[in-house]
Write a protein that holds these residues in place. Structure first.
Motif, PDB file in Angstrom:
ATOM      1  N   THR A 143      -0.964  10.109   5.148  1.00  8.91           N
ATOM      2  CA  THR A 143      -1.606   8.902   4.774  1.00  8.91           C
ATOM      3  C   THR A 143      -0.333   7.940   4.064  1.00  8.91           C
ATOM      4  O   THR A 143       0.538   8.462   4.025  1.00  8.91           O
ATOM      5  CB  THR A 143      -2.603   9.209   3.334  1.00  8.91           C
ATOM      6  OG1 THR A 143      -1.768   9.953   2.468  1.00  8.91           O
ATOM      7  CG2 THR A 143      -3.849  10.096   3.962  1.00  8.91           C
ATOM      8  N   VAL A 144      -0.758   6.746   4.215  1.00  6.72           N
ATOM      9  CA  VAL A 144       0.154   5.596   3.783  1.00  6.72           C
ATOM     10  C   VAL A 144      -0.492   4.939   2.386  1.00  6.72           C
ATOM     11  O   VAL A 144      -1.470   4.412   2.427  1.00  6.72           O
ATOM     12  CB  VAL A 144       0.491   4.570   4.592  1.00  6.72           C
ATOM     13  CG1 VAL A 144       1.748   3.551   4.244  1.00  6.72           C
ATOM     14  CG2 VAL A 144       1.218   5.567   6.077  1.00  6.72           C
ATOM     15  N   ARG A 145       0.532   4.896   1.463  1.00  9.25           N
ATOM     16  CA  ARG A 145       0.146   4.173   0.207  1.00  9.25           C
ATOM     17  C   ARG A 145       0.003   2.515   0.406  1.00  9.25           C
ATOM     18  O   ARG A 145       1.351   2.295   0.811  1.00  9.25           O
ATOM     19  CB  ARG A 145       0.618   4.457  -0.875  1.00  9.25           C
ATOM     20  CG  ARG A 145       0.104   4.137  -2.374  1.00  9.25           C
ATOM     21  CD  ARG A 145       0.681   4.667  -3.450  1.00  9.25           C
ATOM     22  NE  ARG A 145       0.201   5.636  -4.518  1.00  9.25           N
ATOM     23  CZ  ARG A 145      -0.959   5.912  -4.688  1.00  9.25           C
ATOM     24  NH1 ARG A 145      -2.038   5.204  -4.035  1.00  9.25           N
ATOM     25  NH2 ARG A 145      -1.533   6.590  -5.859  1.00  9.25           N
ATOM     26  N   LYS A 146      -0.715   2.087   0.050  1.00  7.69           N
ATOM     27  CA  LYS A 146      -0.711   0.492   0.259  1.00  7.69           C
ATOM     28  C   LYS A 146      -1.294  -0.143  -1.043  1.00  7.69           C
ATOM     29  O   LYS A 146      -2.128   0.300  -1.813  1.00  7.69           O
ATOM     30  CB  LYS A 146      -1.857  -0.086   1.149  1.00  7.69           C
ATOM     31  CG  LYS A 146      -1.618   0.384   2.437  1.00  7.69           C
ATOM     32  CD  LYS A 146      -0.574  -0.566   3.362  1.00  7.69           C
ATOM     33  CE  LYS A 146      -0.529  -0.020   4.734  1.00  7.69           C
ATOM     34  NZ  LYS A 146       0.747  -0.642   5.316  1.00  7.69           N
ATOM     35  N   THR A 147      -0.890  -1.385  -1.342  1.00 10.33           N
ATOM     36  CA  THR A 147      -1.171  -2.204  -2.588  1.00 10.33           C
ATOM     37  C   THR A 147      -2.005  -3.406  -1.952  1.00 10.33           C
ATOM     38  O   THR A 147      -1.596  -4.161  -1.034  1.00 10.33           O
ATOM     39  CB  THR A 147       0.058  -2.703  -3.419  1.00 10.33           C
ATOM     40  OG1 THR A 147       0.767  -1.626  -3.894  1.00 10.33           O
ATOM     41  CG2 THR A 147      -0.280  -3.461  -4.337  1.00 10.33           C
ATOM     42  N   VAL A 148      -3.355  -3.774  -2.663  1.00 10.74           N
ATOM     43  CA  VAL A 148      -4.131  -4.641  -1.998  1.00 10.74           C
ATOM     44  C   VAL A 148      -4.749  -5.313  -3.226  1.00 10.74           C
ATOM     45  O   VAL A 148      -5.028  -4.590  -4.241  1.00 10.74           O
ATOM     46  CB  VAL A 148      -5.297  -3.921  -1.024  1.00 10.74           C
ATOM     47  CG1 VAL A 148      -6.021  -5.180  -0.844  1.00 10.74           C
ATOM     48  CG2 VAL A 148      -4.972  -3.165   0.044  1.00 10.74           C
TER      49      VAL A 148
END
Length: 85
Positions: A3-8
């Motif tokens: 998984t890849v952490r994203k900021t939205v």
């Protein structure tokens, strides 16, 4: 699967909508909701690209010399073969 952490960033209205979906029991958290949206978008884009390809093929094939009843018979025969009729 990694998984890849994203900021939205969302508007307050969008955040309320997401939270409402979670509160309704549809999803357990924001990430699950967003992953589901991405999966739905992937499916829709696959269908869209397939349809777009078929439309282009149809346009490039030129004008048919067959009558409308002949074309409809062929369509019905294909649908029967595919189990859609």
């Amino acid at each position: 699967m990694a998984t890849v952490r994203k900021t939205v960033t969302f508007t307050e209205q969008q955040d309320k909508w997401i939270k409402a979906q979670i509160e309704a029991g549809e999803y357990t958290n924001d990430s699950e909701y967003l992953r589901n949206l991405v999966r739905q978008d992937q499916v829709n884009n696959t269908k869209y690209r397939s349809l777009k390809t078929k439309i282009i093929e149809g346009l490039e094939s030129g004008v048919s010399t067959k009558s409308l009843p002949e074309i409809m018979k062929e369509v019905e025969a294909r649908m029967r073969e595919d189990g859609r009729l």
